[in-house]
Design an enzyme around this catalytic site. Structure first.
Site, mmCIF file in Angstrom:
data_model
loop_
_atom_site.group_PDB
_atom_site.id
_atom_site.type_symbol
_atom_site.label_atom_id
_atom_site.label_comp_id
_atom_site.label_asym_id
_atom_site.label_seq_id
_atom_site.Cartn_x
_atom_site.Cartn_y
_atom_site.Cartn_z
ATOM 1 C CB SER A 190 -0.878 -0.033 1.265
ATOM 2 O OG SER A 190 -2.164 0.463 1.011
ATOM 3 C CE LYS B 22 -18.303 -3.597 -5.415
ATOM 4 N NZ LYS B 22 -18.450 -2.355 -4.575
ATOM 5 C CG ASP C 75 -18.118 1.293 -5.219
ATOM 6 O OD1 ASP C 75 -17.143 0.658 -5.660
ATOM 7 O OD2 ASP C 75 -18.432 1.284 -4.007
HETATM 8 P P1 NAP Z 1 -10.442 2.797 0.056
HETATM 9 O O1 NAP Z 1 -10.849 2.872 1.486
HETATM 10 O O2 NAP Z 1 -10.226 4.048 -0.690
HETATM 11 O O3 NAP Z 1 -9.149 1.863 0.034
HETATM 12 C C1 NAP Z 1 -8.443 1.567 -1.136
HETATM 13 C C2 NAP Z 1 -6.957 1.697 -0.844
HETATM 14 O O4 NAP Z 1 -6.261 1.446 -2.047
HETATM 15 C C3 NAP Z 1 -6.561 3.075 -0.394
HETATM 16 O O5 NAP Z 1 -6.606 3.211 1.007
HETATM 17 C C4 NAP Z 1 -5.154 3.236 -0.951
HETATM 18 O O6 NAP Z 1 -4.191 2.885 0.038
HETATM 19 C C5 NAP Z 1 -5.066 2.229 -2.069
HETATM 20 N N1 NAP Z 1 -4.960 2.866 -3.391
HETATM 21 C C6 NAP Z 1 -4.139 2.500 -4.392
HETATM 22 N N2 NAP Z 1 -4.303 3.270 -5.463
HETATM 23 C C7 NAP Z 1 -5.246 4.169 -5.153
HETATM 24 C C8 NAP Z 1 -5.838 5.241 -5.863
HETATM 25 N N3 NAP Z 1 -5.477 5.525 -7.111
HETATM 26 N N4 NAP Z 1 -6.783 5.970 -5.248
HETATM 27 C C9 NAP Z 1 -7.172 5.669 -3.977
HETATM 28 N N5 NAP Z 1 -6.643 4.663 -3.242
HETATM 29 C C10 NAP Z 1 -5.681 3.920 -3.837
HETATM 30 O O7 NAP Z 1 -11.513 1.958 -0.774
HETATM 31 P P2 NAP Z 1 -12.365 0.702 -0.283
HETATM 32 O O8 NAP Z 1 -13.680 1.165 0.237
HETATM 33 O O9 NAP Z 1 -11.545 -0.174 0.580
HETATM 34 O O10 NAP Z 1 -12.678 0.030 -1.694
HETATM 35 C C11 NAP Z 1 -11.677 -0.669 -2.423
HETATM 36 C C12 NAP Z 1 -12.380 -1.642 -3.354
HETATM 37 O O11 NAP Z 1 -13.162 -2.547 -2.564
HETATM 38 C C13 NAP Z 1 -13.365 -0.956 -4.316
HETATM 39 O O12 NAP Z 1 -13.354 -1.586 -5.566
HETATM 40 C C14 NAP Z 1 -14.722 -1.161 -3.637
HETATM 41 O O13 NAP Z 1 -15.784 -1.206 -4.571
HETATM 42 C C15 NAP Z 1 -14.508 -2.512 -2.979
HETATM 43 N N6 NAP Z 1 -15.383 -2.729 -1.805
HETATM 44 C C16 NAP Z 1 -15.563 -1.747 -0.879
HETATM 45 C C17 NAP Z 1 -16.455 -1.968 0.175
HETATM 46 C C18 NAP Z 1 -16.694 -0.928 1.254
HETATM 47 O O14 NAP Z 1 -17.612 -1.122 2.077
HETATM 48 N N7 NAP Z 1 -15.931 0.153 1.342
HETATM 49 C C19 NAP Z 1 -17.132 -3.169 0.284
HETATM 50 C C20 NAP Z 1 -16.855 -4.165 -0.643
HETATM 51 C C21 NAP Z 1 -15.987 -3.932 -1.689
HETATM 52 P P3 NAP Z 1 -2.751 3.588 -0.035
HETATM 53 O O15 NAP Z 1 -3.005 5.066 -0.120
HETATM 54 O O16 NAP Z 1 -2.064 3.151 1.201
HETATM 55 O O17 NAP Z 1 -2.124 3.061 -1.302
#
Ligand code: NAP
Length: 312
Positions: free
Chosen positions: A35, A89, A167
């Site tokens: 990350s 997803k 999403d």
């Molecule tokens: P998130 O909180 O933004 O986490 C994604 C992580 O990926 C970020 O913390 C970041 O960590 C890293 N990253 C790498 N490239 C990035 C970029 N260009 N922009 C932003 N972050 C980047 O997102 P999330 O909610 O975990 O969702 C991630 C995936 O899981 C999505 O496809 C979403 O649809 C899926 N999902 C989410 C949920 C939910 O409830 N949130 C549920 C099921 C599935 P670093 O900054 O440390 O690299």
């Protein structure tokens, strides 16, 4: 022996679901994380998957939990090294990327798993089997949540490829494509784009199944109050209601007995990881792109309307 796993993109879903489920799983052992900013205690940490693959050859499988744009590049890198890949997803930002990955996984003879966590929601299997032998007359998806509560500050969701309200909406599509007995296709759509954003904040979709039954979907990212993740299906044998994202099921308004596992915090991701382990053991892949295809169709066919600017 547990499969040695690396996790990529340590954000909300990695912390809420993947890390605790992996820690409790006998099938996987977390050995590395990649990350740009975040770290995971007790394992080797890297700032990119490329670094991880170079420095930690013991990694046998990776879970990609980054946003969808860029995920295919990481998946391709891992597959080329013979590493099994679980995609969060939506699996990729485009359909072409996903098809390329299927071919890459086949060539490398490793497992590619495009996961759809909502398909493991506790009441989904019962809904699927109840619908199997019934004639569907129509269905209605209501997926209305407050993006400020569930995705605070996640600007990537409204960037190109982030899918906006799709999403969460793709979770509903992952369920209906799994439980409805007939395939269906989009006939019309209306997408509302905030003036300052590249992704829709609301959508109305009209599908029709191959036998002519209408399927309507209303997706809203600005819904406050009681959040709704509901699917109603009218059939020749009664009305099925799946509510709370597939956690509860009712037939003609009568709530069905709670299925084992309902209410547990990791009820979806435990079986999801068990399925990933089974795929690896069997040398198989599981890539169903139908939900992503419906979203792509909505972007192709949908009428676009302007919505007020949105800020978190
Ligand atoms: P998130 O909180 O933004 O986490 C994604 C992580 O990926 C970020 O913390 C970041 O960590 C890293 N990253 C790498 N490239 C990035 C970029 N260009 N922009 C932003 N972050 C980047 O997102 P999330 O909610 O975990 O969702 C991630 C995936 O899981 C999505 O496809 C979403 O649809 C899926 N999902 C989410 C949920 C939910 O409830 N949130 C549920 C099921 C599935 P670093 O900054 O440390 O690299």
């Amino acid at each position: 022996m547990p499969v040695k796993l690396g996790i990529v993109g340590v954000g909300k879903i990695a912390r809420d679901q993947h890390l605790p489920v992996i820690a409790a799983s006998g099938d996987f052992e977390l050995v590395a994380a990649a990350s740009r900013h975040a770290q995971v205690d007790g394992v080797r940490n890297f700032t990119s998957l490329a670094e991880m693959l170079d420095a930690a050859p013991e990694v046998e499988a990776v879970s990609l939990c980054t946003p969808p744009v860029g995920r295919a590049d990481d998946a391709r890198r891992a597959l080329a090294r013979g590493v099994h890949v679980l995609l969060e997803k939506p699996p990729t930002a485009t359909l072409s990327e996903a098809h390329e990955l299927v071919a890459a996984a086949e060539a490398a003879q490793v497992t590619l798993y495009a996961s759809w966590h909502s398909r493991f929601a506790p009441a989904v299997p019962a809904a699927r089997s109840w619908l199997r032998d019934r004639a569907v007359r129509g269905a209605r998806i209501t997926w209305m949540e407050d993006v400020r509560v569930w995705h605070p500050g996640q600007d990537w969701i409204f960037a190109p490829g982030g899918l906006g309200v799709f999403d969460p909406g793709i979770n509903a599509l992952s369920i209906v494509t799994h439980i409805l007995p007939q395939p269906f296709a989009l006939r019309a759509a209306r997408l509302a784009f905030p003036a300052n954003r590249q992704g829709p904040i609301a959508a109305e979709l009209s599908f029709q199944d191959v036998l002519g039954a209408p399927i309507a979907a209303e997706l809203d990212f600005l819904h406050t109050g009681v959040q709704r993740w509901d699917i109603e299906v009218e059939t020749d044998g009664g009305r099925l209601t799946l509510s709370k994202g597939g956690t509860e099921m009712a037939i003609d308004g009568e709530v069905q007995p709670v299925v084992p596992g309902a209410g547990r915090p990791h009820a979806e991701y435990e079986p999801l990881y068990a399925h990933f382990a089974a795929l690896i053991a069997a040398g198989r892949s599981d890539v169903d792109l139908t939900p992503l295809r419906h979203v792509a169709d909505a972007f192709m066919l949908g009428e676009r309307v302007a919505a007020p600017a949105f800020d978190f």
